[in-house]
Scaffold this motif. Structure first.
Motif, PDB file in Angstrom:
ATOM      1  N   UNK A 213       9.230  13.978  -8.358  1.00 19.90           N
ATOM      2  CA  UNK A 213       7.791  14.195  -8.183  1.00 19.90           C
ATOM      3  C   UNK A 213       7.054  12.884  -8.416  1.00 19.90           C
ATOM      4  N   UNK A 214       7.470  12.177  -9.457  1.00 17.77           N
ATOM      5  CA  UNK A 214       6.829  10.892  -9.765  1.00 17.77           C
ATOM      6  C   UNK A 214       7.029   9.915  -8.600  1.00 17.77           C
ATOM      7  N   UNK A 215       8.229   9.957  -8.007  1.00 24.23           N
ATOM      8  CA  UNK A 215       8.503   9.058  -6.886  1.00 24.23           C
ATOM      9  C   UNK A 215       7.588   9.385  -5.688  1.00 24.23           C
ATOM     10  N   UNK A 216       7.288  10.674  -5.486  1.00 19.10           N
ATOM     11  CA  UNK A 216       6.440  11.077  -4.343  1.00 19.10           C
ATOM     12  C   UNK A 216       4.972  10.740  -4.543  1.00 19.10           C
ATOM     13  N   UNK A 217       4.452  10.946  -5.762  1.00 29.27           N
ATOM     14  CA  UNK A 217       2.983  10.822  -5.919  1.00 29.27           C
ATOM     15  C   UNK A 217       2.562   9.732  -6.913  1.00 29.27           C
ATOM     16  N   UNK A 218       3.543   9.045  -7.507  1.00 30.65           N
ATOM     17  CA  UNK A 218       3.219   7.947  -8.420  1.00 30.65           C
ATOM     18  C   UNK A 218       2.714   8.455  -9.763  1.00 30.65           C
ATOM     19  N   UNK A 219       2.443   7.507 -10.644  1.00 30.13           N
ATOM     20  CA  UNK A 219       1.994   7.861 -11.987  1.00 30.13           C
ATOM     21  C   UNK A 219       0.912   6.901 -12.428  1.00 30.13           C
ATOM     22  N   UNK A 220      -0.228   7.446 -12.886  1.00 30.29           N
ATOM     23  CA  UNK A 220      -1.316   6.555 -13.319  1.00 30.29           C
ATOM     24  C   UNK A 220      -1.315   6.500 -14.837  1.00 30.29           C
TER      25      UNK A 220
END
Ligand SMILES: C[S@@+](CC[C@H](N)C(=O)[O-])C[C@H]1O[C@@H](n2cnc3c(N)ncnc32)[C@H](O)[C@@H]1O
Length: 328
Positions: free
Chosen positions: A187-194
């Protein structure tokens, strides 16, 4: 205000809004109360200590040791029944003066890696409270991409659901997704992490948990089961942890609030008499409680007193239950 005993701080799950729940269900001495979400028994213990008899339910067989402990301490006033709260009127074993529901997962369920509820702990992608039925891995590995996206959007309010679902379907084409941390990484790979924001998997994990356990349907059924079970004057107190659940409880107690406003220039439409009164405002945890127990920050308590108006047929209409559309 009814004072919780020292037991509030004990046990593996710290009960949330305990004093407020006790107050909403009062008077307790000599009352018979149904605790529909036993967990580690924090509410049940406090109710027993306040002089009530308690019949407690939970769908998770892992809570049984906590129930046995209470049964040993209060053999005449405490009963535990394994089952789901959607059937609480059938399982109550007789009339009750009050019903309490503390919806959601317990700290024990989140903390045990092998239950698969937490993206912070490596474990199998399970999430079944009762260890029966379809698991989160089944959903993630078999749903059509559009249906998976719809589920993440409906139950997690995840606005990036389509990107996440696409990433998961691509990944499972190579090999099935089987662990919590693997899902969180994808999931992190798909939408990134802020930085400074909640983990990007938070909403998706909530959505999968709700779907696996049929949590919103269970809640709707339990509210109507309480309406059937409680006689006039009986009390219902419900603690929820996110807006989807709170909206359902709010509209159940006060359906007239979700109806369109009537114009004062038109003939007035007769409103159905109400099944609940003394429905107060939503109660939130105090600053002292949120400092002590950060989990209480998202908790909302709503409660009401049953009137003599006949029970309504079970219907989710108007309660704002999100619908998961099938594959496009
Ligand atoms: C937040 S915990 C309750 C904690 C409890 N009030 C305490 O003080 O320890 C929620 C519990 O409800 C149970 N539960 C969730 N959904 C349920 C359902 N539909 N039927 C019965 N139990 C359910 C979970 O297994 C969990 O143990």
């Amino acid at each position: 205000m009814v004072k919780p005993e020292a037991s509030e701080q004990q046990g593996p799950h710290v009960p949330v809004l305990l004093a407020e729940v006790l107050e909403a269900l009062a008077p307790l001495d000599g009352a018979r109360i149904l605790d529909g979400t036993f967990g580690a028994g924090g509410y049940s213990r406090a109710l027993l200590e306040a002089g009530a008899s308690v019949v407690a339910l939970d769908r998770d067989p892992n809570v049984i040791p906590f129930a046995e402990k209470l049964r040993a301490e209060f053999p005449d006033r405490f009963t535990f029944v394994a089952g789901t709260f959607s059937r609480l009127d059938e399982l109550a074993g007789g009339p009750v003066d009050g019903v309490v529901l503390d919806i959601g997962v317990s700290s024990m369920q989140l903390d045990e890696a092998e239950r698969g509820f937490s993206f912070m702990r490596e474990g199998p992608l399970d999430m079944r409270m009762s260890s029966e039925g379809v698991s989160a891995a089944d959903l993630v590995n078999t749903l059509e991409e559009a249906e998976l996206a719809n589920l993440l959007f409906a139950f997690g309010e995840e606005r990036k659901s389509r990107r996440i679902a696409h990433g998961l379907v691509m990944a499972r084409g190579t090999r099935p997704i089987t662990t919590t941390t693997e899902l969180a990484r994808l999931i992190e790979r798909s939408i990134g992490r802020k930085p400074g924001e909640a983990h990007p998997a938070t909403r998706s994990f909530q959505a999968l948990r709700i779907a696996v356990n049929g949590e919103l349907d269970e809640l709707v059924e339990a509210l109507f089961a309480s309406e059937r079970l409680l006689a006039p004057g009986g009390r219902l107190a419900v603690v929820t942890f996110h807006s989807l659940e709170d909206r359902i409880v709010k509209r159940f107690f006060a359906p007239e609030k979700s109806e369109p406003t009537q114009s004062r220039h038109l003939p007035q439409i007769a409103r159905a008499p109400l099944g609940w009164e003394q429905v107060g405002k939503a109660v939130k945890a105090s600053a002292a409680e949120t400092d002590r127990n950060p989990r209480s920050r998202s908790a909302t308590l709503r409660s009401g007193l049953r009137t003599a108006v006949p029970v309504r047929p079970v219907s989710a209409a108007g309660l704002g239950v999100p619908e998961v559309r099938g594959a496009a």
